[in-house]
Scaffold this active site. Structure first.
Site, mmCIF file in Angstrom:
data_model
loop_
_atom_site.group_PDB
_atom_site.id
_atom_site.type_symbol
_atom_site.label_atom_id
_atom_site.label_comp_id
_atom_site.label_asym_id
_atom_site.label_seq_id
_atom_site.Cartn_x
_atom_site.Cartn_y
_atom_site.Cartn_z
ATOM 1 N N GLN A 97 0.820 -1.208 0.000
ATOM 2 C CA GLN A 97 0.000 0.000 0.000
ATOM 3 C C GLN A 97 0.854 1.258 0.000
ATOM 4 O OE1 GLN A 97 -2.486 -0.199 3.474
ATOM 5 N NE2 GLN A 97 -3.786 -1.825 2.654
ATOM 6 N N GLY A 98 1.678 1.376 1.062
ATOM 7 C CA GLY A 98 2.355 2.642 1.361
ATOM 8 C C GLY A 98 3.202 3.160 0.235
ATOM 9 N N GLU B 33 6.746 7.708 6.406
ATOM 10 C CA GLU B 33 6.398 6.525 7.199
ATOM 11 C C GLU B 33 7.351 6.406 8.386
ATOM 12 O OE1 GLU B 33 4.145 3.506 4.289
ATOM 13 O OE2 GLU B 33 6.292 3.300 4.207
ATOM 14 N N HIS C 219 3.652 -5.898 11.831
ATOM 15 C CA HIS C 219 3.159 -4.564 11.497
ATOM 16 C C HIS C 219 2.264 -4.107 12.639
ATOM 17 C CE1 HIS C 219 1.443 -1.157 9.471
ATOM 18 N NE2 HIS C 219 2.270 -1.349 8.459
ATOM 19 N N ARG D 227 8.883 0.201 13.473
ATOM 20 C CA ARG D 227 7.739 -0.709 13.626
ATOM 21 C C ARG D 227 7.835 -1.623 14.844
ATOM 22 N NH1 ARG D 227 6.453 -2.387 7.399
ATOM 23 N NH2 ARG D 227 5.593 -0.353 6.939
ATOM 24 N N HIS E 242 4.063 -9.547 9.395
ATOM 25 C CA HIS E 242 4.015 -8.760 8.165
ATOM 26 C C HIS E 242 5.165 -9.033 7.209
ATOM 27 C CE1 HIS E 242 2.987 -5.413 5.624
ATOM 28 N NE2 HIS E 242 4.107 -4.770 5.876
ATOM 29 N N ARG F 186 13.089 -4.238 9.329
ATOM 30 C CA ARG F 186 13.024 -3.524 8.044
ATOM 31 C C ARG F 186 12.466 -2.109 8.221
ATOM 32 N NH1 ARG F 186 8.413 -3.552 3.761
ATOM 33 N NH2 ARG F 186 7.214 -3.879 5.659
HETATM 34 C C1 LIG Z 1 -0.385 -5.912 2.887
HETATM 35 C C2 LIG Z 1 1.057 -5.601 2.602
HETATM 36 C C3 LIG Z 1 1.445 -4.275 2.392
HETATM 37 C C4 LIG Z 1 2.776 -3.990 2.110
HETATM 38 N N1 LIG Z 1 3.138 -2.688 1.859
HETATM 39 C C5 LIG Z 1 4.417 -2.427 1.506
HETATM 40 C C6 LIG Z 1 4.803 -1.108 1.133
HETATM 41 O O1 LIG Z 1 4.001 -0.193 1.098
HETATM 42 N N2 LIG Z 1 6.107 -0.901 0.797
HETATM 43 C C7 LIG Z 1 7.047 -1.899 0.805
HETATM 44 O O2 LIG Z 1 8.207 -1.641 0.479
HETATM 45 N N3 LIG Z 1 6.693 -3.149 1.138
HETATM 46 C C8 LIG Z 1 5.411 -3.439 1.476
HETATM 47 N N4 LIG Z 1 5.062 -4.707 1.808
HETATM 48 C C9 LIG Z 1 6.081 -5.776 1.676
HETATM 49 C C10 LIG Z 1 6.266 -6.069 0.204
HETATM 50 O O3 LIG Z 1 5.028 -5.987 -0.454
HETATM 51 C C11 LIG Z 1 6.855 -7.448 -0.004
HETATM 52 O O4 LIG Z 1 7.983 -7.621 0.795
HETATM 53 C C12 LIG Z 1 7.272 -7.624 -1.449
HETATM 54 O O5 LIG Z 1 6.217 -7.280 -2.301
HETATM 55 C C13 LIG Z 1 7.706 -9.053 -1.703
HETATM 56 O O6 LIG Z 1 7.876 -9.214 -3.091
HETATM 57 P P1 LIG Z 1 8.492 -10.543 -3.647
HETATM 58 O O7 LIG Z 1 8.588 -10.367 -5.111
HETATM 59 O O8 LIG Z 1 9.699 -10.901 -2.891
HETATM 60 O O9 LIG Z 1 7.391 -11.660 -3.287
HETATM 61 P P2 LIG Z 1 5.831 -11.718 -3.557
HETATM 62 O O10 LIG Z 1 5.285 -10.485 -4.145
HETATM 63 O O11 LIG Z 1 5.203 -12.218 -2.298
HETATM 64 O O12 LIG Z 1 5.709 -12.840 -4.673
HETATM 65 C C14 LIG Z 1 6.018 -14.185 -4.381
HETATM 66 C C15 LIG Z 1 5.674 -15.030 -5.578
HETATM 67 O O13 LIG Z 1 6.192 -16.333 -5.399
HETATM 68 C C16 LIG Z 1 5.208 -17.293 -5.733
HETATM 69 N N5 LIG Z 1 5.544 -18.530 -5.024
HETATM 70 C C17 LIG Z 1 5.693 -18.729 -3.698
HETATM 71 N N6 LIG Z 1 6.050 -20.004 -3.461
HETATM 72 C C18 LIG Z 1 6.133 -20.623 -4.660
HETATM 73 C C19 LIG Z 1 6.454 -21.947 -5.086
HETATM 74 N N7 LIG Z 1 6.751 -22.943 -4.220
HETATM 75 N N8 LIG Z 1 6.438 -22.225 -6.409
HETATM 76 C C20 LIG Z 1 6.107 -21.271 -7.310
HETATM 77 N N9 LIG Z 1 5.798 -19.999 -6.966
HETATM 78 C C21 LIG Z 1 5.818 -19.681 -5.654
HETATM 79 C C22 LIG Z 1 3.904 -16.640 -5.353
HETATM 80 O O14 LIG Z 1 2.819 -17.261 -6.018
HETATM 81 C C23 LIG Z 1 4.194 -15.211 -5.839
HETATM 82 O O15 LIG Z 1 4.017 -15.138 -7.230
HETATM 83 C C24 LIG Z 1 3.736 -5.023 2.076
HETATM 84 C C25 LIG Z 1 3.342 -6.339 2.292
HETATM 85 C C26 LIG Z 1 2.016 -6.634 2.554
HETATM 86 C C27 LIG Z 1 1.621 -8.062 2.782
#
Ligand SMILES: Cc1cc2nc3c(=O)[nH]c(=O)nc-3n(C[C@H](O)[C@H](O)[C@H](O)COP(=O)(O)OP(=O)(O)OC[C@H]3O[C@@H](n4cnc5c(N)ncnc54)[C@H](O)[C@@H]3O)c2cc1C
Length: 521
Positions: A44-45, A110, A229, A275, A336, A371
């Site tokens: 979101q943020g 933030e 969070h 946090r 979170h 973080r």
């Molecule tokens: C509600 C919420 C709000 C947030 N707000 C912020 C913000 O404002 N700013 C910020 O910096 N961060 C924020 N965060 C944290 C941030 O969103 C995440 O840390 C970041 O998006 C993680 O990205 P990623 O690409 O590492 O993983 P993700 O976006 O979680 O993607 C993981 C992917 O891996 C896939 N996957 C998982 N396991 C397997 C498997 N075994 N085989 C195949 N595929 C798999 C999933 O299906 C997905 O496609 C927030 C998190 C949440 C939950």
């Protein structure tokens, strides 16, 4: 089914890596859900970068190190923050429309940030970013999307720790297992929030990538540090919905039900303290007054302001019968973010040759023990692209002969008592999550960690009785959750101190030097 690189995970880190690799490499982009199934979609943020007047890399770094409580790798953090403004530019070039104010990006503030530094797209930044990047991926013929494919384990050339040359997948729609080969594999599977009973993380966040890497002999680090969070929406139908830190950045105040503010008594930075401090303060107030939640009050802002800055939060709360312009929002801390993960350098290289990790699954040293808000989307973009560039810099290699052939084998037939088995797996998952929240959550003790460890040991022993070849998705995820829970508790038990997101009431002080299982390379 011949690829140069396999990326497991289609969140921001995976998408950034894929777009940087294509069209130079043939990429398989694997996701166990739909393309938009990860945490990134829910962010979101916003994303932090020192873009404001008077801001600097040094100031952003200072705030990051302060939040990280002495456990950040300062060189890695500097290298990532150095790329922050370029990361925003890259996202804009991919078509992401951030919120603006006149000719400039609107920057919000933030907790833990000394100034306004967060670029955002209203309060649905993740959705805007993922929509733009997915559109790009869909136009790129060098990227093959394998949605609804779950990575089970890595293919290695020998014992754990040896070269990785592919991935074993479960095709969730057809029940097939297949091995696909590639010279490099990038794990971008996100975090492990589902280890806890209450979490903002999506159902996919079962720590699969961390467990897969650990089984392959990769070093993992800092898993004791689960960030809670402070302000998860507290409502029976909240479904892990988050009230963004930006609400506090825009003046939201944390209050007890009688309207009295409590944060100034806990920290001079009050609602904008890091946090871990805010989450523990809320936890303490909830314990002291036997409350299920506290209130976040943003009623001083006019409705027009709330609609302009927080349309998602305003709309979601309204749908649950809460008008945030007239009613304080009920909130409670919730799991979170996974600060630790697969230990990597800033190019995403893990300790296993051929294996990279990026995003929340990785531990680069940026976050340390806690973080700083909005640094994770930043890390996803910078390290996802850096891993891709490192791969591009190495000669184009053919995956090793043995794994070149795609082996397809049907998953074993579902057992006759499949329904009873599914119910049992669901029960065990729920019990593990409850145990972790109770005994390895915001406030831990030596005794509570021992209870959690006992629970995990019994569960892992029970899981060993199953043949992993029979595992469907639920059992694969439970196996991974149990392993990651073990790593979290093991790391927490190894720390004879409290630091950042890890607080043990038997060791309440911060030691001079951190102890723990492992540190980033
Ligand atoms: C509600 C919420 C709000 C947030 N707000 C912020 C913000 O404002 N700013 C910020 O910096 N961060 C924020 N965060 C944290 C941030 O969103 C995440 O840390 C970041 O998006 C993680 O990205 P990623 O690409 O590492 O993983 P993700 O976006 O979680 O993607 C993981 C992917 O891996 C896939 N996957 C998982 N396991 C397997 C498997 N075994 N085989 C195949 N595929 C798999 C999933 O299906 C997905 O496609 C927030 C998190 C949440 C939950």
């Amino acid at each position: 089914m011949a690829f140069d690189v396999i990326i497991i995970g289609s969140g921001l880190a995976g998408l950034a890596a894929a777009l940087e690799l294509a069209p130079h490499r043939r990429v398989a982009l694997v996701s166990k859900g739909a393309l938009r199934s990860g945490a990134s979609q829910h962010a979101q943020g916003g994303i932090a970068a020192p873009l404001g007047p008077g801001d600097s890399v040094a100031a952003h770094l200072r705030d990051t190190l302060e939040a990280g409580a002495g456990l950040c790798d300062a060189n890695a953090a500097r290298a990532i923050i150095d790329q922050a403004c370029a990361a925003i530019g890259w996202l804009q070039a991919q078509g992401v429309a951030f919120s603006t104010e006149g000719a400039h990006l609107h920057l919000t503030r933030e907790g833990g940030h000394g100034q306004r530094r967060i670029a955002h797209a209203a309060d649905a930044t993740g959705r805007a970013i993922i929509a733009a990047l997915v559109a790009r991926v869909e136009q790129q013929p060098a990227i093959t999307v394998l949605a609804r494919h779950c990575a089970i384990d890595l293919l290695l050339s020998g014992a754990p720790g040896s070269r990785c040359h592919g991935v074993r997948l479960l095709d969730l729609d057809r029940g097939l297992r297949r091995d696909i080969a590639a010279a490099q594999v990038v794990i971008a599977t996100g975090g492990a929030g589902q280890v806890y009973a209450s979490t903002t993380a999506p159902p996919s966040a079962t720590g699969d990538g961390i467990a897969i890497a650990a089984r392959a002999g990769a070093r993992v680090a800092n898993l004791a540090f689960t960030q809670f969070h402070p302000t998860g929406l507290h409502h029976p139908r909240a479904d892990g919905f988050l009230i963004s830190e930006a609400v506090r950045g825009e003046g939201g105040r944390l209050c007890l039900p009688d309207g009295s503010r409590f944060m100034p008594a806990h920290d001079p930075r009050a609602e904008l303290a890091p946090r871990d401090i805010v989450a523990r303060a809320i936890h303490a107030e909830m314990q002291r007054h036997a409350l299920d939640c506290v209130h976040l009050d943003i009623r001083h802002q006019p409705r027009d302001f709330l609609l302009a800055h927080f349309p998602l939060i305003h709309g979601r709360c309204l749908a649950l019968g809460l008008d945030i312009a007239t009613t304080p929002i009920p909130v409670a801390p919730t799991a979170h973010y996974t600060c630790g993960g697969i230990a990597t350098d800033i190019d995403g290289r893990s300790s296993v040759p051929g294996l990279y990790a990026a995003g929340e699954a990785a531990c680069t040293g940026l976050h340390g023990a806690n973080r700083l808000a909005s640094n994770s989307l930043l890390e996803c973009v910078v390290t996802g692209r850096a891993a891709a560039r490192d791969i591009l810099a190495s000669p184009l290699a053919t995956p090793s002969g043995a794994a070149m052939a795609t082996a397809v084998a049907p998953a074993h037939a579902a057992p006759a008592d499949a329904a009873a088995m599914a119910a049992c797996v669901a029960r065990q998952r729920q019990a593990l999550r409850a145990s972790m929240s109770r005994d390895a959550g915001i406030v831990r003790s030596d005794a509570s960690l021992r209870r959690a460890a006992d629970h995990i040991r019994a569960l892992r022993r029970a899981l060993e009785a199953h043949d992993p070849a029979d595992d469907g998705l639920a059992l694969l995820e439970l196996r991974n959750l149990a392993l990651v829970a073990d790593l979290i508790v093991g790391d927490a038990q190894a720390r004879r101190e409290s630091r950042g997101a890890h607080f043990n009431q038997d060791w309440p002080d911060r030691a001079e030097a951190a102890t723990g299982q492992a540190a980033p390379p």
